[in-house]
Design a protein around this motif. Structure first.
Motif, PDB file in Angstrom:
ATOM      1  N   LEU A 196      42.759  -2.572  -9.915  1.00 38.08           N
ATOM      2  CA  LEU A 196      44.128  -2.341 -10.398  1.00 38.08           C
ATOM      3  C   LEU A 196      44.189  -2.218 -11.916  1.00 38.08           C
ATOM      4  CD1 LEU A 196      46.225  -4.877  -8.238  1.00 38.08           C
ATOM      5  CD2 LEU A 196      45.967  -2.409  -7.886  1.00 38.08           C
ATOM      6  N   SER A 237      49.637  -6.261  -5.117  1.00 39.17           N
ATOM      7  CA  SER A 237      49.557  -5.087  -5.979  1.00 39.17           C
ATOM      8  C   SER A 237      50.947  -4.642  -6.433  1.00 39.17           C
ATOM      9  CB  SER A 237      48.854  -3.943  -5.242  1.00 39.17           C
ATOM     10  OG  SER A 237      48.863  -2.765  -6.011  1.00 39.17           O
ATOM     11  N   THR A 238      51.888  -4.602  -5.509  1.00 35.93           N
ATOM     12  CA  THR A 238      53.264  -4.218  -5.846  1.00 35.93           C
ATOM     13  C   THR A 238      53.861  -5.179  -6.868  1.00 35.93           C
ATOM     14  OG1 THR A 238      53.610  -3.220  -3.664  1.00 35.93           O
ATOM     15  CG2 THR A 238      55.578  -3.861  -4.907  1.00 35.93           C
ATOM     16  N   LEU A 255      52.241  -7.192  -8.991  1.00 38.00           N
ATOM     17  CA  LEU A 255      51.560  -7.139 -10.274  1.00 38.00           C
ATOM     18  C   LEU A 255      51.905  -5.867 -11.045  1.00 38.00           C
ATOM     19  CD1 LEU A 255      48.106  -8.566  -9.140  1.00 38.00           C
ATOM     20  CD2 LEU A 255      49.730  -9.666 -10.692  1.00 38.00           C
ATOM     21  N   ARG A 256      52.036  -4.757 -10.355  1.00 39.86           N
ATOM     22  CA  ARG A 256      52.403  -3.512 -11.037  1.00 39.86           C
ATOM     23  C   ARG A 256      53.793  -3.621 -11.647  1.00 39.86           C
ATOM     24  NH1 ARG A 256      48.667   0.395 -10.119  1.00 39.86           N
ATOM     25  NH2 ARG A 256      47.376   0.220  -8.223  1.00 39.86           N
ATOM     26  N   GLU A 257      54.649  -4.367 -11.016  1.00 43.98           N
ATOM     27  CA  GLU A 257      56.013  -4.511 -11.513  1.00 43.98           C
ATOM     28  C   GLU A 257      56.112  -5.506 -12.662  1.00 43.98           C
ATOM     29  OE1 GLU A 257      60.497  -5.821  -9.990  1.00 43.98           O
ATOM     30  OE2 GLU A 257      58.855  -5.599  -8.531  1.00 43.98           O
TER      31      GLU A 257
END
Length: 353
Positions: free
Chosen positions: A111, A346-347, A349-351
């Motif tokens: 990521l 993942s969702t 952390l990306r945010e």
């Protein structure tokens, strides 16, 4: 994997208790001097200056904790523009497990996130050949939290890491530590000059502790749990999450139907009939950081007690918890849940990272 306090209750009830009590604890290993600043080619094994407070009252009072040279393993994402965000990884009570911490580090690297896996037993002399109950009794969640904040400060010196974007994720015992680390009092005591963790992720961490947290640094929390993981009392976990929401924390709580415990581990999914856990006991901490169960202090030693004295006392403190010990929950690899948990992390952390 067995939970610390349930293991203590079992241990305290054994007739051969004296055979297990570590009156002479293993000495700390002779590590190289801890690094105080990281340079661009530092990866792999990293030593850092930490401490072993053992209990919350030691942290909150500012009492001198046992100096400890911590150990962690740093991996970096490849082919991305630096500085990168980072996540500190806190293992469960069984320590670093095949299929979990290293694979999670690789997932984070994919990521674009640096990963630092903390080994918290070995630096305190607790090698893998030492009895599990002794290992889990000699290292507490507050030792893990202290390691995490010490690692946070050291990683912030690394040229390839953005010190303002470092989070913490933990599994089971480590998940509990990741969530408790949100408390502003702990943050101020352990890393007052740092803005603190950017995100917290609690993966199936038990929820019996009521810390009395009244403030955090505002970082969001993600929790991941399973309906078939009896070691997580989902009602208690919702209460802990609601307590954080009430003070302004953004909490994303995801519960996977049919999921058990430690779904990332390589060990096959199975029902561990004899695995103990706590249910029905709440540890409520007073302002000094002393836990109480049903209005009675769980441990009776003075704030000045040494680490060795605190460890020895815990081996004979199980009576108050006896009625709360239950047995049996599902543990082991679940590919479908593992994939969903990676996607949800993942969702998040990306945010937020």
């Amino acid at each position: 994997m067995k939970h610390l306090m349930a293991a203590l209750v079992l241990l305290a009830s054994q007739t051969a208790l004296a055979q297990h009590v570590p009156f002479e604890l293993p000495g700390f290993p002779d590590y190289p001097p801890p690094q105080t600043k990281l340079v661009s080619d530092d990866t792999g094994e990293i030593h850092f200056a930490s401490a072993s407070p053992f209990d919350l009252d030691v942290i909150l009072s500012g009492a001198t904790a046992t100096p400890t040279t911590g150990l962690g393993y740093l991996t970096l994402p490849q082919g991305i523009e630096r500085p990168a965000p980072a996540m500190i990884i806190l293992p469960g009570s069984g320590g670093i497990q095949p299929g979990r911490e290293d694979e999670y580090a690789a997932f984070l690297n994919d990521l674009g996130i640096a990963a630092f896996v903390i080994e918290y037993y070995e630096p305190r002399g607790l090698t893998k050949d030492i009895d599990y109950m002794i290992r889990t009794s000699a290292v507490t969640e507050f030792d893990l939290i202290t390691d995490a904040y010490a690692a946070l400060e050291l990683l912030s010196t690394y040229p390839g890491i953005d010190g303002a974007r470092i989070g913490v994720v933990g599994f089971s015992y480590g998940g509990m530590a990741s969530r408790l680390a949100m408390d502003a009092r702990i943050h101020r005591a352990l890393a007052p000059a740092h803005p603190g963790f950017k995100v917290h992720i609690d993966v199936y961490g038990p929820c019996f502790q009521v810390l009395g947290t009244s403030a955090t640094n505002g970082a969001p929390l993600l929790t991941l749990r399973g309906t078939e993981d009896a070691s997580n009392d989902l009602d208690a976990c919702q209460s802990r999450e609601d307590e954080l929401r009430a003070i302004g924390v953004e909490v994303t709580a995801i519960v996977y139907p049919g999921a058990g415990h430690a779904w990332e581990n390589e060990a096959p999914r199975t029902f561990r009939e004899g695995a103990p856990y706590l249910q029905g006991c709440e540890w409520r901490y007073d302002e000094a950081g002393v836990p109480h169960v049903d209005g009675q202090a769980l441990f009776n030693y003075p704030n000045s007690a040494s680490r060795t004295q605190r460890i020895a006392a815990r081996f004979t403190s199980g009576a108050q918890l006896q009625d709360c010990v239950k047995f049996g929950y599902i543990v082991g690899r679940d590919e479908a849940v593992r994939a969903r948990a990676f996607e949800d992390a993942s969702t998040f952390l990306r945010e937020h990272l």
